[in-house]
Write a protein that holds these residues in place. Structure first.
Motif, PDB file in Angstrom:
ATOM      1  N   GLU A  41     -51.720  67.540  65.533  1.00  0.00           N
ATOM      2  CA  GLU A  41     -51.333  66.144  65.779  1.00  0.00           C
ATOM      3  C   GLU A  41     -50.704  65.525  64.527  1.00  0.00           C
ATOM      4  O   GLU A  41     -49.675  64.856  64.609  1.00  0.00           O
ATOM      5  N   TYR A  85     -42.006  64.056  63.818  1.00  0.00           N
ATOM      6  CA  TYR A  85     -41.428  62.951  64.583  1.00  0.00           C
ATOM      7  C   TYR A  85     -40.765  61.953  63.638  1.00  0.00           C
ATOM      8  O   TYR A  85     -39.619  61.553  63.829  1.00  0.00           O
ATOM      9  N   ASN A 111     -39.272  63.453  70.648  1.00  0.00           N
ATOM     10  CA  ASN A 111     -40.259  63.051  71.641  1.00  0.00           C
ATOM     11  C   ASN A 111     -41.593  63.655  71.233  1.00  0.00           C
ATOM     12  O   ASN A 111     -41.701  64.866  71.046  1.00  0.00           O
ATOM     13  N   GLN A 157     -44.581  64.225  72.599  1.00  0.00           N
ATOM     14  CA  GLN A 157     -45.270  65.241  73.390  1.00  0.00           C
ATOM     15  C   GLN A 157     -44.550  66.582  73.323  1.00  0.00           C
ATOM     16  O   GLN A 157     -45.172  67.630  73.178  1.00  0.00           O
ATOM     17  N   SER A 158     -43.203  66.548  73.389  1.00  0.00           N
ATOM     18  CA  SER A 158     -42.501  67.832  73.371  1.00  0.00           C
ATOM     19  C   SER A 158     -42.559  68.441  71.974  1.00  0.00           C
ATOM     20  O   SER A 158     -42.570  69.667  71.819  1.00  0.00           O
ATOM     21  N   LEU A 212     -45.181  68.227  69.993  1.00  0.00           N
ATOM     22  CA  LEU A 212     -46.517  68.822  69.937  1.00  0.00           C
ATOM     23  C   LEU A 212     -46.541  70.140  70.709  1.00  0.00           C
ATOM     24  O   LEU A 212     -47.075  71.146  70.238  1.00  0.00           O
ATOM     25  N   ASP A 213     -45.915  70.138  71.883  1.00  0.00           N
ATOM     26  CA  ASP A 213     -45.850  71.370  72.679  1.00  0.00           C
ATOM     27  C   ASP A 213     -45.090  72.469  71.936  1.00  0.00           C
ATOM     28  O   ASP A 213     -45.528  73.619  71.897  1.00  0.00           O
TER      29      ASP A 213
END
Ligand code: C5P
Length: 218
Positions: free
Chosen positions: A146, A153, A164, A166-167, A169-170
């Protein structure tokens, strides 16, 4: 006495690059951003229409890598690719070509050539394990996924690149898994590496930690 090396290995976006640069600047040493080599290879392969899983094809590109580093810029042919190689697509591409043993082999000598007096700070995944196994100081620099995604980011936003959370992190988790699970030069914390967790530590703190190690061991 061999030229001193500080090997800084760790997962993506852990802050290795910034810490390596600041430590090198403080000591007046050279810095090797080994990840940029895999990024350049991935970009050059994509532009040449070579599939990223074509081991022989990508290794040929790695061997002849027509890239130059000038004034903090990365040039491929006549093109400035400094920004392109930092894109998320290129991050993912780099971690794909990095699983290929022939590609790693092709980049080995080029990386060792960076070891010149008075010293080198190498940043990557296998600096301490494969490229400079006799490094005087080995550091495993990490932070939670995280925290790392949050930093990436911020970096992308500052550069005006699309981002983005979430992407990111993925992508980070996917790349970490690929880097740690590959049979050749996987990312590991070596028994002789010092753990440096930067989840709660800023760049200045991390740099001071490394410089203290140099002083203690010098
Ligand atoms: O460090 P950076 O994120 O720029 O590296 C991009 C990718 O290159 C990593 O995800 C990893 O797969 C690969 N790499 C590697 N060995 C290194 C440096 C980077 O496999 N020494």
């Amino acid at each position: 006495r061999p030229v001193p090396v500080i090997a800084i290995d760790g997962p993506s976006a852990s802050g290795k690059g910034t810490v390596a640069e600041r430590v090198a600047a403080a000591l007046g040493w050279k810095v090797l951003d080994s990840g940029s080599l895999y990024r350049i290879v991935a970009l050059a392969a994509t532009r040449a229409g070579v599939a990223l899983d074509d081991e022989a094809g990508v290794a040929a590109i790695a061997a002849s890598l027509p890239a130059r580093f000038e004034d903090g810029k990365v040039l491929l042919g006549g093109d400035d690719i400094s920004t392109d190689i930092r894109s998320e697509a290129c991050s993912v591409g780099a971690s794909k070509v990095a699983v290929l043993p022939a590609v790693r082999e092709a980049l080995l000598g080029r990386q060792r050539d960076y070891r010149v007096a008075p010293g080198l700070v190498g940043d990557g995944r296998d600096m301490g394990s494969v490229i400079f196994p006799d490094a005087q100081i080995k550091i495993f620099l990490t932070a939670t996924a995280e925290a790392r995604a949050g930093r990436r980011y911020k970096q992308l936003m500052e550069k005006g690149l699309p981002a983005n959370m979430q992407s990111l992190l993925d992508d980070l988790r996917e790349r970490d898994a690929r880097d740690a699970a590959r049979p050749v030069a996987p990312l590991v914390k070596l028994p002789d590496a010092v753990l440096l967790d930067t989840t709660e530590l800023d760049v200045e703190g991390a740099v001071a930690f490394v410089l203290d190690l140099v002083r203690d061991r010098g």
